[in-house]
Design an enzyme around this catalytic site. Structure first.
Site, PDB file in Angstrom:
ATOM      1  N   GLY A 198       0.846  -1.188   0.000  1.00  0.00           N
ATOM      2  CA  GLY A 198       0.000   0.000   0.000  1.00  0.00           C
ATOM      3  C   GLY A 198       0.880   1.235   0.000  1.00  0.00           C
TER       4      GLY A 198
ATOM      5  N   GLN B  48       3.148   9.995   1.656  1.00  0.00           N
ATOM      6  CA  GLN B  48       4.455   9.322   1.660  1.00  0.00           C
ATOM      7  C   GLN B  48       5.310   9.729   0.464  1.00  0.00           C
ATOM      8  OE1 GLN B  48       2.494   5.269   2.355  1.00  0.00           O
ATOM      9  NE2 GLN B  48       4.439   5.043   3.440  1.00  0.00           N
TER      10      GLN B  48
ATOM     11  N   CYS C 280       6.131  -0.164   7.576  1.00  0.00           N
ATOM     12  CA  CYS C 280       5.737   1.007   6.785  1.00  0.00           C
ATOM     13  C   CYS C 280       6.942   1.442   5.964  1.00  0.00           C
ATOM     14  CB  CYS C 280       5.305   2.145   7.711  1.00  0.00           C
ATOM     15  SG  CYS C 280       4.820   3.644   6.831  1.00  0.00           S
ATOM     16  N   LEU C 281       6.709   1.759   4.704  1.00  0.00           N
ATOM     17  CA  LEU C 281       7.802   2.206   3.843  1.00  0.00           C
ATOM     18  C   LEU C 281       8.407   3.512   4.347  1.00  0.00           C
ATOM     19  CD1 LEU C 281       6.172   1.335   0.401  1.00  0.00           C
ATOM     20  CD2 LEU C 281       8.091   0.142   1.500  1.00  0.00           C
TER      21      LEU C 281
ATOM     22  N   HIS D 223      -4.285   1.295   7.726  1.00  0.00           N
ATOM     23  CA  HIS D 223      -2.924   1.857   7.780  1.00  0.00           C
ATOM     24  C   HIS D 223      -2.801   3.032   6.804  1.00  0.00           C
ATOM     25  CE1 HIS D 223       1.652   1.215   7.875  1.00  0.00           C
ATOM     26  NE2 HIS D 223       1.496   1.968   6.803  1.00  0.00           N
ATOM     27  N   GLU D 224      -3.321   2.872   5.586  1.00  0.00           N
ATOM     28  CA  GLU D 224      -3.199   3.943   4.577  1.00  0.00           C
ATOM     29  C   GLU D 224      -4.054   5.159   4.948  1.00  0.00           C
ATOM     30  OE1 GLU D 224      -0.771   3.514   2.911  1.00  0.00           O
ATOM     31  OE2 GLU D 224      -0.624   1.344   2.922  1.00  0.00           O
TER      32      GLU D 224
ATOM     33  N   HIS E 119      -2.389   7.391   7.352  1.00  0.00           N
ATOM     34  CA  HIS E 119      -1.392   8.305   6.779  1.00  0.00           C
ATOM     35  C   HIS E 119      -2.021   9.637   6.379  1.00  0.00           C
ATOM     36  CE1 HIS E 119       2.431   6.191   6.422  1.00  0.00           C
ATOM     37  NE2 HIS E 119       1.850   5.109   5.921  1.00  0.00           N
TER      38      HIS E 119
END
Ligand code: GNR
Ligand code: NI
Length: 177
Positions: free
Chosen positions: A46, A51, A94-95, A136-137, A140
């Protein structure tokens, strides 16, 4: 399509409130496609627009396993319209928080309403990894990272280490500029 640079914590751009898009037009669709390419290259399951430094309510997701056909979702203005009382715990990464993982408890099932790449309103009910990733997304978009769901002690340790790693990675020329 283009691979975009992914911002890592700590960075004030990850803490912003993302703004709703008026409509999904060609420009938004292009960003969605660039985000998907960036996510596949990373690789991740995702990615949220903040991000890649864009404070808009846009996320992309694909939780298909390697070897399966891709199942990309492109979502603008996603909203959770229902969540189960039942919860589930998953070890998240997480990236934007590279190399750290922690258990996070969230709703086991969610129903999300969003605009798709054709600017059509859609709803999707999800469980398992897809439900984890959607939550999670969407976090953000409110400036929330998975580490905001763990103890302040653990969060502090992770963010301090990431901040130091970043400083060490900074080229001297960048510090002079
Ligand atoms: O690639 C990712 N994997 C992942 C694993 C467990 C829970 C959430 C995620 S999302 C993450 C990509 C990312 O940082 N999205 O914002
Ligand atoms: Ni993330």
């Amino acid at each position: 399509m283009a691979v975009l640079p992914i911002i890592t914590a700590p960075d004030p751009r990850l803490k912003l409130q993302a703004k709703a898009v008026d409509k999904v037009d060609a420009q938004v669709r292009r960003l969605m496609d660039d985000m998907l390419e960036t996510m596949y290259v990373a690789p991740g399951i995702g990615l949220a627009a903040p991000q890649v430094g864009v404070a808009k309510r846009i996320i992309v997701i694909d939780v298909a396993d390697k070897g399966e056909l891709p199942r990309p979702y492109r979502m603008a203005n996603p909203e959770i319209v229902w969540k189960s009382d039942e919860t589930a715990t998953y070890e998240e990464g997480c990236l934007s928080v590279p190399e750290y993982y922690a258990d996070v408890e969230r709703a086991a099932k969610v129903r999300v309403r969003y605009l798709d790449e054709q600017n059509e309103i859609r709803e999707l009910e999800a469980e398992g990894l897809l439900a984890v990733c959607i939550q999670h997304e969407i976090d953000h978009l409110a400036g929330t990272l998975f580490v905001d769901h763990i103890s302040a002690l653990k969060r502090g340790i992770i963010l301090r280490k990431l901040g130091k790693a970043k400083k060490n990675a900074e080229p001297v020329a960048a510090l002079r500029s």
